[in-house]
Design an enzyme around this catalytic site. Sequence first.
Site, PDB file in Angstrom:
ATOM      1  N   LYS A  13       0.830  -1.213   0.000  1.00  8.84           N
ATOM      2  CA  LYS A  13       0.000   0.000   0.000  1.00  8.84           C
ATOM      3  C   LYS A  13       0.861   1.258   0.000  1.00  8.84           C
ATOM      4  CE  LYS A  13      -2.001  -1.129   3.912  1.00  8.84           C
ATOM      5  NZ  LYS A  13      -1.260  -2.392   4.168  1.00  8.84           N
ATOM      6  N   ARG A  88      -9.598   1.023   8.842  1.00  9.86           N
ATOM      7  CA  ARG A  88      -9.103  -0.301   9.181  1.00  9.86           C
ATOM      8  C   ARG A  88     -10.107  -1.115   9.973  1.00  9.86           C
ATOM      9  NH1 ARG A  88      -3.334   0.603   8.983  1.00  9.86           N
ATOM     10  NH2 ARG A  88      -2.270  -1.365   9.257  1.00  9.86           N
ATOM     11  N   ARG A 122      11.758  -5.821   4.668  1.00  8.01           N
ATOM     12  CA  ARG A 122      11.556  -4.374   4.487  1.00  8.01           C
ATOM     13  C   ARG A 122      12.547  -3.566   5.311  1.00  8.01           C
ATOM     14  NH1 ARG A 122       5.763  -1.952   5.240  1.00  8.01           N
ATOM     15  NH2 ARG A 122       5.889  -3.158   7.165  1.00  8.01           N
ATOM     16  N   ARG A 151      11.440  -1.498  11.061  1.00  3.71           N
ATOM     17  CA  ARG A 151      10.390  -1.051  11.974  1.00  3.71           C
ATOM     18  C   ARG A 151      10.240  -2.039  13.131  1.00  3.71           C
ATOM     19  NH1 ARG A 151       5.285   0.255   8.083  1.00  3.71           N
ATOM     20  NH2 ARG A 151       4.256  -0.907   9.750  1.00  3.71           N
ATOM     21  N   ARG A 162      -0.277  -8.745  13.726  1.00  6.66           N
ATOM     22  CA  ARG A 162      -0.842  -7.782  12.757  1.00  6.66           C
ATOM     23  C   ARG A 162      -1.691  -8.493  11.710  1.00  6.66           C
ATOM     24  NH1 ARG A 162       4.350  -4.889  10.790  1.00  6.66           N
ATOM     25  NH2 ARG A 162       2.978  -3.924   9.268  1.00  6.66           N
TER      26      ARG A 162
HETATM   27  P1  AP5 Z   1       4.901  -1.639   1.752  1.00  8.22           P
HETATM   28  O1  AP5 Z   1       4.506  -0.808   0.597  1.00  8.22           O
HETATM   29  O2  AP5 Z   1       5.713  -1.014   2.824  1.00  8.22           O
HETATM   30  O3  AP5 Z   1       3.599  -2.375   2.352  1.00  8.22           O
HETATM   31  P2  AP5 Z   1       2.350  -1.780   3.144  1.00  8.22           P
HETATM   32  O4  AP5 Z   1       1.130  -2.441   2.608  1.00  8.22           O
HETATM   33  O5  AP5 Z   1       2.382  -0.287   3.156  1.00  8.22           O
HETATM   34  O6  AP5 Z   1       2.681  -2.404   4.560  1.00  8.22           O
HETATM   35  P3  AP5 Z   1       2.619  -1.824   6.042  1.00  8.22           P
HETATM   36  O7  AP5 Z   1       3.241  -2.889   6.892  1.00  8.22           O
HETATM   37  O8  AP5 Z   1       3.190  -0.441   6.146  1.00  8.22           O
HETATM   38  O9  AP5 Z   1       1.124  -1.769   6.270  1.00  8.22           O
HETATM   39  P4  AP5 Z   1       0.414  -1.820   7.593  1.00  8.22           P
HETATM   40  O10 AP5 Z   1      -0.962  -1.581   7.126  1.00  8.22           O
HETATM   41  O11 AP5 Z   1       0.593  -3.006   8.439  1.00  8.22           O
HETATM   42  O12 AP5 Z   1       1.174  -0.688   8.451  1.00  8.22           O
HETATM   43  P5  AP5 Z   1       0.789   0.800   8.837  1.00  8.22           P
HETATM   44  O13 AP5 Z   1       2.018   1.587   8.789  1.00  8.22           O
HETATM   45  O14 AP5 Z   1      -0.408   1.271   8.093  1.00  8.22           O
HETATM   46  O15 AP5 Z   1       5.674  -2.935   1.173  1.00  8.22           O
HETATM   47  C1  AP5 Z   1       6.215  -3.905   2.068  1.00  8.22           C
HETATM   48  C2  AP5 Z   1       7.568  -4.393   1.525  1.00  8.22           C
HETATM   49  O16 AP5 Z   1       7.354  -5.095   0.291  1.00  8.22           O
HETATM   50  C3  AP5 Z   1       8.578  -3.275   1.221  1.00  8.22           C
HETATM   51  O17 AP5 Z   1       9.850  -3.743   1.526  1.00  8.22           O
HETATM   52  C4  AP5 Z   1       8.438  -3.070  -0.308  1.00  8.22           C
HETATM   53  O18 AP5 Z   1       9.644  -2.615  -0.869  1.00  8.22           O
HETATM   54  C5  AP5 Z   1       8.083  -4.477  -0.777  1.00  8.22           C
HETATM   55  N1  AP5 Z   1       7.155  -4.491  -1.934  1.00  8.22           N
HETATM   56  C6  AP5 Z   1       6.047  -3.743  -2.089  1.00  8.22           C
HETATM   57  N2  AP5 Z   1       5.438  -4.044  -3.257  1.00  8.22           N
HETATM   58  C7  AP5 Z   1       6.202  -5.026  -3.840  1.00  8.22           C
HETATM   59  C8  AP5 Z   1       6.101  -5.758  -5.063  1.00  8.22           C
HETATM   60  N3  AP5 Z   1       5.094  -5.553  -5.936  1.00  8.22           N
HETATM   61  N4  AP5 Z   1       7.044  -6.664  -5.330  1.00  8.22           N
HETATM   62  C9  AP5 Z   1       8.090  -6.905  -4.467  1.00  8.22           C
HETATM   63  N5  AP5 Z   1       8.237  -6.226  -3.308  1.00  8.22           N
HETATM   64  C10 AP5 Z   1       7.303  -5.301  -2.988  1.00  8.22           C
HETATM   65  O19 AP5 Z   1       0.317   0.605  10.353  1.00  8.22           O
HETATM   66  C11 AP5 Z   1       1.205   0.256  11.391  1.00  8.22           C
HETATM   67  C12 AP5 Z   1       0.465   0.215  12.707  1.00  8.22           C
HETATM   68  O20 AP5 Z   1      -0.087   1.515  13.022  1.00  8.22           O
HETATM   69  C13 AP5 Z   1      -0.750  -0.730  12.771  1.00  8.22           C
HETATM   70  O21 AP5 Z   1      -0.381  -2.058  13.079  1.00  8.22           O
HETATM   71  C14 AP5 Z   1      -1.594  -0.070  13.867  1.00  8.22           C
HETATM   72  O22 AP5 Z   1      -1.107  -0.391  15.142  1.00  8.22           O
HETATM   73  C15 AP5 Z   1      -1.367   1.415  13.618  1.00  8.22           C
HETATM   74  N6  AP5 Z   1      -2.388   1.989  12.713  1.00  8.22           N
HETATM   75  C16 AP5 Z   1      -2.175   2.523  11.484  1.00  8.22           C
HETATM   76  N7  AP5 Z   1      -3.330   2.929  10.928  1.00  8.22           N
HETATM   77  C17 AP5 Z   1      -4.294   2.641  11.835  1.00  8.22           C
HETATM   78  C18 AP5 Z   1      -5.703   2.795  11.830  1.00  8.22           C
HETATM   79  N8  AP5 Z   1      -6.374   3.318  10.768  1.00  8.22           N
HETATM   80  N9  AP5 Z   1      -6.402   2.377  12.922  1.00  8.22           N
HETATM   81  C19 AP5 Z   1      -5.771   1.858  13.987  1.00  8.22           C
HETATM   82  N10 AP5 Z   1      -4.448   1.668  14.060  1.00  8.22           N
HETATM   83  C20 AP5 Z   1      -3.710   2.061  12.980  1.00  8.22           C
END
Ligand code: AP5
Length: 207
Positions: A13, A88, A122, A151, A162
């Site tokens: 994402k 979410r 990552r 991270r 998660r």
């Molecule tokens: P990446 O693009 O970083 O993936 P992502 O989907 O953004 O993953 P996240 O782990 O950041 O999502 P998340 O939803 O768990 O975390 P968030 O920060 O929102 O890609 C991942 C890896 O794959 C990278 O190394 C990239 O290079 C590689 N990659 C990508 N695409 C590829 C491809 N096509 N081919 C090969 N490699 C590829 O949330 C973190 C925490 O914050 C949550 O757990 C929660 O505690 C809190 N939080 C955030 N938002 C909320 C909310 N709305 N409500 C409550 N708590 C929240």
Amino acid sequence: MNIVFLGAPGAGKGTQATKICDKYNIPHISTGDILRANIKAGTPLGVQAKGYIDQGLLVPDGLVIALVEDRLAQDDCKAGYVLDGFPRTIEQAEALSGFAHIDLAVNIVVDEALVVERIAGRRTCKCGESFHTSWYHSDVCNKCGAPLYQRDDDKAETVKARLEVYNKQTAPLIDFYRNQGVLKDVDGMQDMLKVFESIVKVIDDNN
Ligand code: AP5
């Protein structure tokens, strides 16, 4: 166009939202990035959020909804935006419907084994860029030169929590947006450029 990105942790994402927002010149609003910035700055929100994030749990809806409502009220959101990591929960999605109109929900579909592998490799930069050890072999960001780090919530035991939270609390949003007629699935298992092109097609077809 107001767009929501859905997908499991590690689905891509953030990677795709950055590129899509550059292309369409709209803001990328990542609740994960905003919460991590608050943790780093030691704000009251950051202090509250840290305990949940470190355990792989969701930050309480009330805190996150208020944060997003404030952000979407800013002028730069008038021409559209990408929401990454919000909503979410069904409660967040229902609250969002009260203060925003979502034109499109892009669901980036990746199977669980692959997201585990993506998260394990990552490496993140403070500027928001993320890389993967399979194709990026430097310790510093190629955009801003800052050191890369893993991270805290990317450690294996937290990733398991998660994914459970995603399956239970976030996956129901796929049907929520499908029932509204705005959901498009994109194959996130393709290489990054192909995923990007697929999302661009979905956006342009919706315009
Ligand atoms: P990446 O693009 O970083 O993936 P992502 O989907 O953004 O993953 P996240 O782990 O950041 O999502 P998340 O939803 O768990 O975390 P968030 O920060 O929102 O890609 C991942 C890896 O794959 C990278 O190394 C990239 O290079 C590689 N990659 C990508 N695409 C590829 C491809 N096509 N081919 C090969 N490699 C590829 O949330 C973190 C925490 O914050 C949550 O757990 C929660 O505690 C809190 N939080 C955030 N938002 C909320 C909310 N709305 N409500 C409550 N708590 C929240």
